[in-house]
Motif scaffolding. Structure first.
Motif, PDB file in Angstrom:
ATOM      1  N   ASP A  71       0.827  -1.205   0.000  1.00 13.11           N
ATOM      2  CA  ASP A  71       0.000   0.000   0.000  1.00 13.11           C
ATOM      3  C   ASP A  71       0.868   1.265   0.000  1.00 13.11           C
ATOM      4  O   ASP A  71       0.380   2.350  -0.289  1.00 13.11           O
ATOM      5  N   ARG A  72       2.154   1.107   0.297  1.00 12.71           N
ATOM      6  CA  ARG A  72       3.049   2.272   0.303  1.00 12.71           C
ATOM      7  C   ARG A  72       3.855   2.368  -1.006  1.00 12.71           C
ATOM      8  O   ARG A  72       4.127   3.458  -1.486  1.00 12.71           O
ATOM      9  N   GLU A  73       4.289   1.235  -1.541  1.00 16.43           N
ATOM     10  CA  GLU A  73       5.078   1.222  -2.776  1.00 16.43           C
ATOM     11  C   GLU A  73       5.149  -0.209  -3.260  1.00 16.43           C
ATOM     12  O   GLU A  73       4.841  -1.147  -2.512  1.00 16.43           O
ATOM     13  N   ASP A  74       5.547  -0.393  -4.518  1.00 14.02           N
ATOM     14  CA  ASP A  74       5.929  -1.719  -4.987  1.00 14.02           C
ATOM     15  C   ASP A  74       6.999  -1.554  -6.064  1.00 14.02           C
ATOM     16  O   ASP A  74       7.364  -0.425  -6.405  1.00 14.02           O
ATOM     17  N   PHE A  75       7.501  -2.663  -6.564  1.00 15.70           N
ATOM     18  CA  PHE A  75       8.576  -2.545  -7.567  1.00 15.70           C
ATOM     19  C   PHE A  75       8.106  -1.868  -8.855  1.00 15.70           C
ATOM     20  O   PHE A  75       8.820  -1.027  -9.398  1.00 15.70           O
ATOM     21  N   PRO A  76       6.909  -2.217  -9.401  1.00 19.91           N
ATOM     22  CA  PRO A  76       6.475  -1.519 -10.620  1.00 19.91           C
ATOM     23  C   PRO A  76       6.383  -0.001 -10.434  1.00 19.91           C
ATOM     24  O   PRO A  76       6.840   0.762 -11.290  1.00 19.91           O
ATOM     25  N   SER A  77       5.821   0.465  -9.329  1.00 15.71           N
ATOM     26  CA  SER A  77       5.665   1.918  -9.144  1.00 15.71           C
ATOM     27  C   SER A  77       6.990   2.573  -8.765  1.00 15.71           C
ATOM     28  O   SER A  77       7.350   3.635  -9.294  1.00 15.71           O
ATOM     29  N   GLY A  78       7.725   1.954  -7.876  1.00 21.25           N
ATOM     30  CA  GLY A  78       8.995   2.549  -7.445  1.00 21.25           C
ATOM     31  C   GLY A  78      10.019   2.610  -8.559  1.00 21.25           C
ATOM     32  O   GLY A  78      10.753   3.595  -8.700  1.00 21.25           O
ATOM     33  N   THR A  79      10.052   1.554  -9.395  1.00 26.29           N
ATOM     34  CA  THR A  79      11.013   1.595 -10.494  1.00 26.29           C
ATOM     35  C   THR A  79      10.500   2.465 -11.649  1.00 26.29           C
ATOM     36  O   THR A  79      11.289   2.904 -12.483  1.00 26.29           O
ATOM     37  N   ALA A  80       9.194   2.764 -11.692  1.00 27.12           N
ATOM     38  CA  ALA A  80       8.690   3.773 -12.633  1.00 27.12           C
ATOM     39  C   ALA A  80       9.273   5.138 -12.251  1.00 27.12           C
ATOM     40  O   ALA A  80       9.717   5.905 -13.113  1.00 27.12           O
ATOM     41  N   HIS A 402       5.683   9.407  -9.678  1.00 27.31           N
ATOM     42  CA  HIS A 402       5.291   8.048 -10.062  1.00 27.31           C
ATOM     43  C   HIS A 402       5.229   7.102  -8.870  1.00 27.31           C
ATOM     44  O   HIS A 402       4.564   6.069  -8.928  1.00 27.31           O
ATOM     45  N   SER A 403       5.941   7.423  -7.809  1.00 21.70           N
ATOM     46  CA  SER A 403       5.842   6.646  -6.581  1.00 21.70           C
ATOM     47  C   SER A 403       4.392   6.629  -6.110  1.00 21.70           C
ATOM     48  O   SER A 403       3.648   7.589  -6.329  1.00 21.70           O
ATOM     49  N   LYS A 404       4.011   5.537  -5.431  1.00 21.72           N
ATOM     50  CA  LYS A 404       2.660   5.484  -4.865  1.00 21.72           C
ATOM     51  C   LYS A 404       2.421   6.596  -3.843  1.00 21.72           C
ATOM     52  O   LYS A 404       1.274   6.868  -3.492  1.00 21.72           O
ATOM     53  N   ALA A 405       3.495   7.214  -3.357  1.00 23.94           N
ATOM     54  CA  ALA A 405       3.329   8.326  -2.428  1.00 23.94           C
ATOM     55  C   ALA A 405       2.489   9.433  -3.065  1.00 23.94           C
ATOM     56  O   ALA A 405       1.666  10.066  -2.399  1.00 23.94           O
ATOM     57  N   ARG A 406       2.715   9.688  -4.355  1.00 20.88           N
ATOM     58  CA  ARG A 406       2.000  10.724  -5.106  1.00 20.88           C
ATOM     59  C   ARG A 406       2.197  12.123  -4.524  1.00 20.88           C
ATOM     60  O   ARG A 406       1.350  12.996  -4.705  1.00 20.88           O
ATOM     61  N   TRP A 407       3.269  12.306  -3.808  1.00 16.10           N
ATOM     62  CA  TRP A 407       3.598  13.668  -3.356  1.00 16.10           C
ATOM     63  C   TRP A 407       5.110  13.742  -3.185  1.00 16.10           C
ATOM     64  O   TRP A 407       5.792  12.707  -3.175  1.00 16.10           O
ATOM     65  N   THR A 408       5.592  14.964  -3.098  1.00 14.37           N
ATOM     66  CA  THR A 408       7.006  15.173  -2.839  1.00 14.37           C
ATOM     67  C   THR A 408       7.177  16.389  -1.937  1.00 14.37           C
ATOM     68  O   THR A 408       6.429  17.370  -2.077  1.00 14.37           O
ATOM     69  N   PRO A 409       8.128  16.332  -1.020  1.00 10.37           N
ATOM     70  CA  PRO A 409       8.360  17.512  -0.174  1.00 10.37           C
ATOM     71  C   PRO A 409       8.888  18.704  -0.967  1.00 10.37           C
ATOM     72  O   PRO A 409       8.939  19.809  -0.432  1.00 10.37           O
ATOM     73  N   TYR A 410       9.242  18.461  -2.223  1.00  6.92           N
ATOM     74  CA  TYR A 410       9.806  19.544  -3.050  1.00  6.92           C
ATOM     75  C   TYR A 410       8.772  20.120  -4.014  1.00  6.92           C
ATOM     76  O   TYR A 410       9.121  20.877  -4.919  1.00  6.92           O
ATOM     77  N   SER A 411       7.493  19.756  -3.843  1.00  6.29           N
ATOM     78  CA  SER A 411       6.452  20.264  -4.728  1.00  6.29           C
ATOM     79  C   SER A 411       6.465  21.795  -4.731  1.00  6.29           C
ATOM     80  O   SER A 411       6.565  22.425  -3.677  1.00  6.29           O
ATOM     81  N   GLY A 412       6.378  22.362  -5.944  1.00  4.03           N
ATOM     82  CA  GLY A 412       6.380  23.818  -6.077  1.00  4.03           C
ATOM     83  C   GLY A 412       7.757  24.400  -6.298  1.00  4.03           C
ATOM     84  O   GLY A 412       7.885  25.583  -6.615  1.00  4.03           O
ATOM     85  N   ARG A 413       8.788  23.568  -6.153  1.00  4.95           N
ATOM     86  CA  ARG A 413      10.152  24.063  -6.359  1.00  4.95           C
ATOM     87  C   ARG A 413      10.450  24.175  -7.859  1.00  4.95           C
ATOM     88  O   ARG A 413      10.184  23.255  -8.613  1.00  4.95           O
ATOM     89  N   HIS A 414      10.995  25.282  -8.247  1.00 11.24           N
ATOM     90  CA  HIS A 414      11.376  25.501  -9.645  1.00 11.24           C
ATOM     91  C   HIS A 414      12.750  24.879  -9.871  1.00 11.24           C
ATOM     92  O   HIS A 414      13.674  25.121  -9.090  1.00 11.24           O
ATOM     93  N   VAL A 415      12.861  24.028 -10.900  1.00 14.53           N
ATOM     94  CA  VAL A 415      14.154  23.388 -11.173  1.00 14.53           C
ATOM     95  C   VAL A 415      14.554  23.572 -12.627  1.00 14.53           C
ATOM     96  O   VAL A 415      13.714  23.634 -13.527  1.00 14.53           O
ATOM     97  N   GLN A 416      15.848  23.621 -12.812  1.00 17.88           N
ATOM     98  CA  GLN A 416      16.438  23.772 -14.136  1.00 17.88           C
ATOM     99  C   GLN A 416      17.056  22.447 -14.544  1.00 17.88           C
ATOM    100  O   GLN A 416      17.632  21.747 -13.711  1.00 17.88           O
ATOM    101  N   GLY A 417      16.972  22.119 -15.852  1.00 18.78           N
ATOM    102  CA  GLY A 417      17.534  20.865 -16.340  1.00 18.78           C
ATOM    103  C   GLY A 417      16.507  19.754 -16.215  1.00 18.78           C
ATOM    104  O   GLY A 417      15.778  19.693 -15.223  1.00 18.78           O
ATOM    105  N   GLN A 418      16.433  18.921 -17.228  1.00 23.47           N
ATOM    106  CA  GLN A 418      15.421  17.869 -17.196  1.00 23.47           C
ATOM    107  C   GLN A 418      15.903  16.617 -17.909  1.00 23.47           C
ATOM    108  O   GLN A 418      16.503  16.700 -18.992  1.00 23.47           O
ATOM    109  N   VAL A 419      15.622  15.462 -17.313  1.00 19.75           N
ATOM    110  CA  VAL A 419      15.886  14.185 -17.979  1.00 19.75           C
ATOM    111  C   VAL A 419      14.839  14.010 -19.074  1.00 19.75           C
ATOM    112  O   VAL A 419      13.637  14.046 -18.795  1.00 19.75           O
ATOM    113  N   VAL A 420      15.287  13.849 -20.316  1.00 20.64           N
ATOM    114  CA  VAL A 420      14.325  13.703 -21.409  1.00 20.64           C
ATOM    115  C   VAL A 420      14.226  12.256 -21.903  1.00 20.64           C
ATOM    116  O   VAL A 420      13.265  11.892 -22.579  1.00 20.64           O
TER     117      VAL A 420
END
Ligand SMILES: [Zn+2]
Length: 455
Positions: A71-80, A402-420
Motif C-alpha cells: 500500500d506504500r510502494e511496490d517494484f512496478p511503481s517505485g522503479t517507474a 510516479h511513486s505510490k506516495a504521489r507527493w514530494t516535499p519539493y512540490s512547487g520548487r522551480h528546477v532547471q535541467g530535465q531528464v528527457v
C-alpha cells in the motif's frame, strides 16, 4: 563495424566524472560498443543534439516495500519513479520484510522477476547475534548489509558489541555495510521524556532524534570500522559535524563512506514544526540557514560525503496523517526527485554535471561492487544512459510523482535541467518523464556473489 549496431546515441555531449566531450555512443547487445566521433550504421538512432549524456543514476539506498507494504510502494511503481527520473540501478531493502537468510534472498529474487523497470541489487538486514549468517548471504549475492544501531522500523539495533561482531564477520569476507547511525540509549531516553511530557507536536522529531544521538553513533561506527578493517557507509549523514567524524576516521585509515541525501541539502530543520509527519524522517533535517546547506555542498564536492542516495521510503499523504507524530511512518519519497534536484544544483552552478556522474553513479557503483558494469560510459559497460536537456525548466509537482506516495516535499520548487530520456542496457525505459511499460530490470549480484548472473 560491419554489422549495424543496435542503437546510436548521436551528437550528444558525453559526461563522466572525468570530464565531458562531444561524442556518439554506439550500443550493441545492451552494452556500450563505442564512444567517439565515428558514426557507425545503426538500426535505431537517438538524436542527442543539444543534450548531455550521463551514466544512469545508481541509487543505492531505496525502500520499495515489495514484498512488505504494497500500500506504500511496490517494484512496478517505485522503479517507474526511478526510470522517469534517470535512475537505472537501485539497491533495495525493505525493513518490514527483511532478507535475513539465503532462502529469504532466493525467495525475493524469484518474486521480483518481471516486476522491475530498472536493474536492482538487494541488501540484507544484519541482525544482532546473527553475525554467523554474514558469509553465506554475502556469497549468495547481497549488495550490502543494512545495520541499525538503534531499534527502528521494527528492526533491532546493534549495541557496540553486536556491531563489532557484525563488522568482524564482514571484514573476513570483505563485505560492505550501510549503517543507520543513531544511538539507542539517547533516542530511547529522549523518547521517554517527550512522551512523559505529553508532547505530540512536530518538534518532538529533532529532540527525539537529536544531533548528539547521531554523532555518538557515527563516532562509534567509525571507530569500530577502523578497528575491524571492515568496509562501511554511514547512512544519510544529516549535518557537517557527522561528516567531519567520518573524515577524521578515514584519515586514520578507516574504509568509511559517508552517504548524503537531498533532504539534508534542501529541507530545513524547522519545517517539521508546521508540516508534522510529512517531514518525519530520521535523522531529521538539520539545516537552519543557507550557510548550513552551502557547507553540505562543499562536503560533497570535497568527497567527504562520498555519494548521494535518495533513501526513498514513501508513504501517501493519508498514511502520513494516520495516527499521531509518534505512530506515523518515518521516511520521504525521493526517487522521483533526487536526480532533478542534483541537475538543478548543476544549473545553479553549485555542482558540475561531472560531480553528479561521480556522486550519483560512479562512486556508489564502485562502493557496492557494480562498477564498471554500472556507473561508467566506457566500452563494455551496460548502456545505461540518461539524456539531459540543461535548458529545460519546470516546477516539481505532486502530479508528476510516479511513486505510490504521489507527493514530494519539493512540490512547487522551480528546477532547471530535465531528464528527457532514460536507456537501460540500450532500451528506452522512459521518455519525457513517462516510463514505458517494459519490465527489463534484472537482479545484480553484489561483489561477493559467486552464483552471479542475471536472475
Ligand atoms: Zn533508509
Amino acid at each position: 563495424m560491419v554489422e549495424p549496431v543496435d542503437v546510436l546515441v548521436a551528437n550528444g555531449t558525453v559526461v563522466e566524472a572525468s570530464g565531458r566531450h562531444p561524442a556518439n555512443i554506439a550500443i550493441r547487445d545492451g552494452r556500450i560498443a563505442y564512444v567517439g566521433p565515428e558514426r557507425p550504421h545503426a538500426r535505431e538512432v537517438v538524436d542527442a543534439d543539444g543534450l548531455f549524456v550521463l551514466p544512469g543514476g545508481v541509487d543505492t539506498h531505496v525502500h520499495l516495500m515489495d514484498p512488505g507494504a504494497l500500500d506504500r510502494e511496490d517494484f512496478p511503481s517505485g522503479t517507474a519513479a526511478a526510470a522517469a527520473s534517470g535512475v537505472t540501478t537501485i539497491i533495495e531493502h525493505t525493513h518490514g520484510h527483511p532478507v535475513r537468510t539465503v532462502k529469504d534472498l532466493d525467495e525475493k529474487r524469484h518474486y521480483l522477476k518481471g516486476r522491475a523497470r530498472v536493474d536492482y541489487g538487494l541488501a540484507a538486514h544484519a541482525w544482532p547475534g546473527h553475525a554467523d549468517d554474514v558469509a553465506a548471504l554475502w556469497a549468495a549475492g547481497v549488495a550490502f548489509f543494512k545495520v541499525f544501531t538503534c531499534t527502528t522500523h521494527g528492526v533491532p539495533g546493534h549495541d557496540p558489541a553486536a556491531l563489532m561482531a557484525h563488522l568482524v564477520a564482514t571484514s573476513a569476507v570483505d563485505a560492505v555495510s550501510l549503517v543507520h547511525s543513531e544511538d539507542e540509549s539517547m533516542t530511547a531516553a529522549a523518547e521517554q521524556m517527550l512522551r512523559a511530557a505529553g508532547r505530540k507536536d512536530g518538534g518532538v522529531i529533532p529532540e527525539w532524534r537529536s544531533r548528539d544521538a547521531e554523532l555518538v553513533a557515527a563516532a562509534i561506527v567509525g571507530l569500530l570500522v577502523r578497528r575491524t578493517e571492515a568496509r562501511a557507509t554511514i547512512a544519510h549523514v544529516s549535518n557537517p559535524e557527522v561528516a567531519s567524524y567520518a573524515r577524521a576516521e578515514r584519515g586514520r585509515g578507516a574504509r568509511l563512506h559517508a552517504e548524503g541525501c537531498p533532504q539534508y541539502f534542501f529541507l530545513r530543520e524547522a519545517e517539521v514544526l508546521h508540516e508534522g509527519a510529512l517531514r518525519k524522517f530520521t535523522p531529521p533535517a538539520r539545516a537552519r540557514t543557507s550557510a548550513d546547506e552551502d557547507e553540505m555542498w562543499r562536503l560533497l564536492k570535497d568527497g567527504v560525503l562520498t555519494h548521494i542516495s535518495s533513501d526513498h521510503a514513501p508513504s501517501t499523504i493519508q498514511q502520513k496523517a494516520d495516527g499521531d507524530i509518534w505512530s506515523a511512518h518515518f521516511g520521504l519519497p525521493g526517487l522521483d526527485t533526487t536526480m532533478a534536484l542534483l541537475l538543478d544544483a548543476a544549473g545553479r552552478g553549485i555542482l558540475s554535471l561531472e560531480e553528479i556522474a561521480l556522486a550519483y553513479s560512479e562512486r556508489p557503483a564502485k562502493i557496492y561492487g557494480l562498477w564498471p558494469r554500472k556507473g561508467s560510459l566506457r566500452p563494455g559497460s551496460d548502456a545505461d544512459l540518461v539524456l539531459v536537456d540543461p535548458s529545460a525548466e519546470r516546477f516539481l509537482r505532486n502530479e508528476d510523482v510516479h511513486s505510490k506516495a504521489r507527493w514530494t516535499p519539493y512540490s512547487g520548487r522551480h528546477v532547471q535541467g530535465q531528464v528527457v530520456r532514460t536507456l537501460l542496457r540500450g532500451a528506452t525505459i522512459a521518455a519525457a518523464g513517462a516510463p514505458t511499460d517494459e519490465f527489463r530490470g534484472v537482479f545484480l549480484p553484489g561483489a561477493g556473489g559467486a552464483r552471479g548472473g542475471a536472475a
